[in-house]
Design an enzyme around this catalytic site. Structure first.
Site, PDB file in Angstrom:
ATOM      1  N   SER A  11     -83.453  -2.414 -76.619  1.00 51.54           N
ATOM      2  CA  SER A  11     -82.701  -3.550 -77.138  1.00 51.54           C
ATOM      3  C   SER A  11     -83.697  -4.653 -77.469  1.00 51.54           C
ATOM      4  O   SER A  11     -84.809  -4.695 -76.942  1.00 51.54           O
ATOM      5  CB  SER A  11     -81.680  -4.042 -76.115  1.00 51.54           C
ATOM      6  OG  SER A  11     -82.324  -4.415 -74.917  1.00 51.54           O
ATOM      7  N   THR A  12     -83.321  -5.575 -78.329  1.00 49.28           N
ATOM      8  CA  THR A  12     -84.256  -6.595 -78.826  1.00 49.28           C
ATOM      9  C   THR A  12     -84.858  -7.418 -77.703  1.00 49.28           C
ATOM     10  O   THR A  12     -86.068  -7.644 -77.645  1.00 49.28           O
ATOM     11  CB  THR A  12     -83.542  -7.515 -79.827  1.00 49.28           C
ATOM     12  OG1 THR A  12     -82.967  -6.706 -80.854  1.00 49.28           O
ATOM     13  CG2 THR A  12     -84.518  -8.488 -80.454  1.00 49.28           C
TER      14      THR A  12
END
Length: 496
Positions: A11-12
């Site tokens: 995930s970012t």
């Protein structure tokens, strides 16, 4: 080399915080696969996607499809939480892997399901997952129980008849149209002494639907009369008497408390009468009796005589009778007849027929058909089956065929042999059979000789074997008799 799927996800925020980049994960996993001499079938990457569940992750869905189709036999991840952060999803995924004989490996946790340690770890994960599910179920149950004690409605699917409950609203609101029907049901039962069946018939005749839009039944009427929602209460655990309780609700009552508990008292005191199943042998004319007026069959009908006990009428003994099936639909005027009277009329009818010559059944030679050739062919085929069975046994003992194949071949042979033996027995019987011819004279002679010593079951067998139809009517009353005698118009015997 084993086909291995490399799955990577980030995930970012994780990539920025911990450096779990897609490239970093892939490089380490490729190196590990090379070390293990695994063939990398494909790299599946979900970038910038949360791992809380599987939905919305196209790469993992493709991975599952490839595992299911057999293209992938090993799954390799950097860490378990790269695959999923949900324990429930982890157990489901591993189950898919196991069913499709696909191994699972995690680099950081050193999990390899091909080893005993790896399998033990997954079992521990499964135990914790089950523990979490049970805890969740218990928390939900306690929440619902607390909601009921606080007086809020629990009908999450369909509201109680007489109320509406909008989504998100914890308090029921009175449905005025249905409330009228609720009050009427209570009034019919308490004031007009209608039973559950009568009330349901009345409501259905007026096309009044239930809450689900269906017809009223006895149980539906009972549910309305016994539901404490109608007096402003809520109830919990209806089907569990050990946990059941009622609490004061926040909704408006439709029925006053005195009326409701008066109804409950009456329901409790009302005896539950189940339909009595009577033996059919006691009405052995059923099935052959026909009405001379409308042509319909007669069916059984049990009459009850009331007896008085402590000043109240109770149902007494049951008496077998017959009723024309055309009375209701065709408005036939035939009256019901008692079984003893029918039996008397039958005996009189037989006794008044002219005496027949005393002779029994006659035996006539059947046209002889020679089945010798067919029987010989069957015997020959049975011998062939026996020889093949011996050969199959020899192949199995020499390990030329496995047990499953042996078992299947023997089963087919045995089934065919049973079929042939049954056919052989029929042909042999037909070879020497003699035809037995019965006439009306024989039947009546047998009746006169044996009727009095037969029990009910034997009389039933006798009638249904030899008699096809008995046409009857009731004669006009004469003298002091209120009902005329039963008259048999015709007896039609079965043909043999």
């Amino acid at each position: 080399m084993i086909n291995t799927a490399v799955y990577v996800r980030v995930s970012t925020d994780e990539q920025a915080r911990e450096g779990f980049s897609i490239r970093a994960q892939e490089e380490k996993l490729r190196a590990y696969a090379t070390l293990k001499d695994w063939n990398i079938y494909s790299v599946y990457a979900d970038e910038g996607i949360s791992g809380k569940d599987i939905d919305g992750r196209p790469a993992i869905k493709q991975l599952i499809a490839d595992v299911t189709s057999g293209k992938v036999k090993n799954v390799l991840v950097y860490k378990i939480d790269r695959l999923t952060r949900s324990t429930k999803n982890l157990i489901e995924l591993v189950e898919i892997f196991n069913v499709n004989r696909c191994a699972f490996n995690s680099l950081q946790e050193s999990i390899d399901t091909s080893s005993a340690t790896g399998r033990m770890f997954l079992k521990i994960v499964g135990i914790f997952a089950e523990f979490e599910r049970e805890n969740l179920a218990e928390r939900v149950r306690l929440g619902i129980e607390r909601k009921a004690k606080e007086g809020y409605a629990l009908n999450s699917c369909v509201a109680t008849f007489g109320y509406n409950r909008e989504s998100g609203n914890r308090i029921q609101e009175v449905n005025e149209a249905e409330a009228v029907t609720v009050r009427r049901i209570f009034d019919l039962y308490l004031q007009e002494s209608k039973n559950f069946s009568q009330i349901s018939i009345m409501l259905n005749a007026e096309n009044i639907p239930t809450k689900r839009g269906k017809k009223w039944s006895i149980n539906a009427v009972r549910e309305v009369l016994t539901n404490p929602n109608h007096v402003g209460k809520v109830r919990y655990a209806v089907r569990d008497s050990t946990r059941y309780f009622e609490a004061e609700g926040h909704h408006e009552a439709i029925i006053d408390t005195a009326t409701y508990y008066h109804v409950q008292e009456r329901i409790t005191k009302t005896a539950k009468i189940s339909p009595t199943k009577h033996p059919t042998s006691g009405v052995y004319f059923c099935g052959v009796l026909y009405c001379q007026i409308c042509g319909e069959k007669y069916t059984t009908s049990w009459n009850y005589r009331k007896k008085k006990s402590d000043g109240e009428g109770e149902r007494g003994a049951a008496y077998p009778a017959y009723l024309c099936m055309g009375v209701k639909p065709r408005c036939c005027t035939a009256r019901s007849i008692s079984h003893p009277k029918m039996e008397y009329a039958f005996e009189q009818y037989i006794s008044n027929i002219e005496d027949f010559a005393a002779h029994g059944k006659t035996e006539a030679e059947s046209p002889q058909v020679n089945h010798s050739a067919d029987i010989a062919a069957i015997v020959a085929e049975i011998k062939q089956i026996e020889q093949k069975t011996t050969e199959v046994m020899t192949l199995f003992m020499s390990n030329s065929i496995d047990f499953t194949t042996y078992q299947g071949m023997v089963k087919v042979g045995n089934e065919r042999r049973v079929e042939l033996e049954a056919r052989q027995a029929l042909l042999q019987t037909a070879q020497t059979a003699k035809e037995v011819v019965y006439t009306a004279s024989d039947i009546i002679a047998s009746f006169r000789e044996n009727w009095t010593v037969l029990d009910n079951a034997q009389r039933q067998q006798f009638i249904h074997k030899f008699i096809k139809k008995v046409v009857i009517h009731r004669a006009a009353p004469s003298g002091e008799k209120k009902l005329g005698a039963i008259v048999i118009d015709e007896i039609i015997f079965n043909e043999f």
